[in-house]
Design an enzyme around this catalytic site. Sequence first.
Site, PDB file in Angstrom:
ATOM      1  N   HIS A 257     -57.259  47.754  22.386  1.00 17.66           N
ATOM      2  CA  HIS A 257     -58.603  47.887  22.097  1.00 17.66           C
ATOM      3  C   HIS A 257     -59.763  49.170  22.123  1.00 17.66           C
ATOM      4  CE1 HIS A 257     -60.336  43.401  21.858  1.00 17.66           C
ATOM      5  NE2 HIS A 257     -59.773  43.995  20.773  1.00 17.66           N
ATOM      6  N   HIS A 387     -53.923  43.997  10.062  1.00 17.96           N
ATOM      7  CA  HIS A 387     -53.977  45.473  11.156  1.00 17.96           C
ATOM      8  C   HIS A 387     -52.368  46.664  10.397  1.00 17.96           C
ATOM      9  CE1 HIS A 387     -56.218  44.501  14.376  1.00 17.96           C
ATOM     10  NE2 HIS A 387     -55.931  43.287  14.470  1.00 17.96           N
TER      11      HIS A 387
END
Length: 413
Positions: A257, A387
């Site tokens: 993250h 992603h």
Amino acid sequence: MAHNSSHTTRSASPSPEQPWLDGQRDALVRWTHRARQPHGFAWLDDDGVPDREKGVQTWITARATHVAALAHLHGDSTAGELAEHGVRALLDSLRDDQEGGWFARIAADGTPVSTDKAGYEHAFVLLAAASATSAAVPSANELLDRASRVVLDHFWDGEAGLCRESWDRSWRAAEPYGGANSNMHMVEAFLATAAATGDTAWARRASRIADFLIGEQARAHGYRLPEHYTPDWQVLPEYNRDRPDDPFRPYGWTPGHSIEWARLLVHLEAALPDPGGELLDHAENLFATAVRHSWSRDGAEGFCYTLDWSDRPVVRLRMHWVAAEAAAAAEVLHRRTRRERYRELAQHWWDHIRTHLVDGRGNWVHELGADNQPSSVVWRGRPDVYHGYTAASLASGLRVPGYAIRSTGNWTD
């Protein structure tokens, strides 16, 4: 300053070979076609077969719609109708037409299963709506209008400058928890919405989220971002210690993250009319801290999923999304700074992706063990192409609305 967002552009020399990147994007879109269901997009297993027990989930459908919209922008002739299907599913099947907002999950026949209203899912509905609007997908404007109003009415807390986590179906009871993960994805969605609408208020909201989570919290913790908070935004460092491998709220800090935030901060800098210099500093510090402590920590290549507050690996599994975000962030930081070290890291991580995650089935292996062999402790199957498609698009220098980069005094997409 000219912000060029009207056409597809490519960088001069992407890290991997361009035909390979094009092939990856094409394969991920084909995988998305396989996930298509009457009411949205399914969770697929390793062989690309829908898992009917998991029903149709809003976050998967929204991400698939977002990817299809981008692929349509990038010239994929099969993707426009796929994005339109996703928009219709979000408007009709997954939307709660009684109470407003979106269900988290419905059964394969369209019956609501999980009726709570979570910020994580709503962030991706907003992202899908914004990307589809930028791609001129039919009915996307209606979806964007509905999603914007729900987010502003129920999730955005203007006093705190952050988004609430979740509600019950009727919007009467808010969850007593504040999450960095859902707010990170709200930042992404807000930037895409700003790009789709031209309304810079969305970028300013994104900036307020970043000010607190990165400028205050991550910086105060040595650029290790606390993920979990009380409702009034006090850090909960021990949250989920007994469930360290939770797929959405793991214990400790999550280097992936931090890497994802590093990229988003570069995009945020480009979206603000007068951003100052701190956003890039924060991005580079987040990136460096995460890479230093999580890459190849235990004898094999790969990013450890989570670390404790002494930087010791907690969950040693390697997630495909972290490798994808690392390659994407390195590409973006290279374009922003022109530092060759970032290009070298991007190339190294693309090589890692090609060696360990791409297996020829059309979607990347989602999870590896500490030995870089396929694993399914946290994630079973291959529900997500978002992603991988993002990373391949950024490496190709393709336009992604909301992902602008300020480089050497100019604004580029």
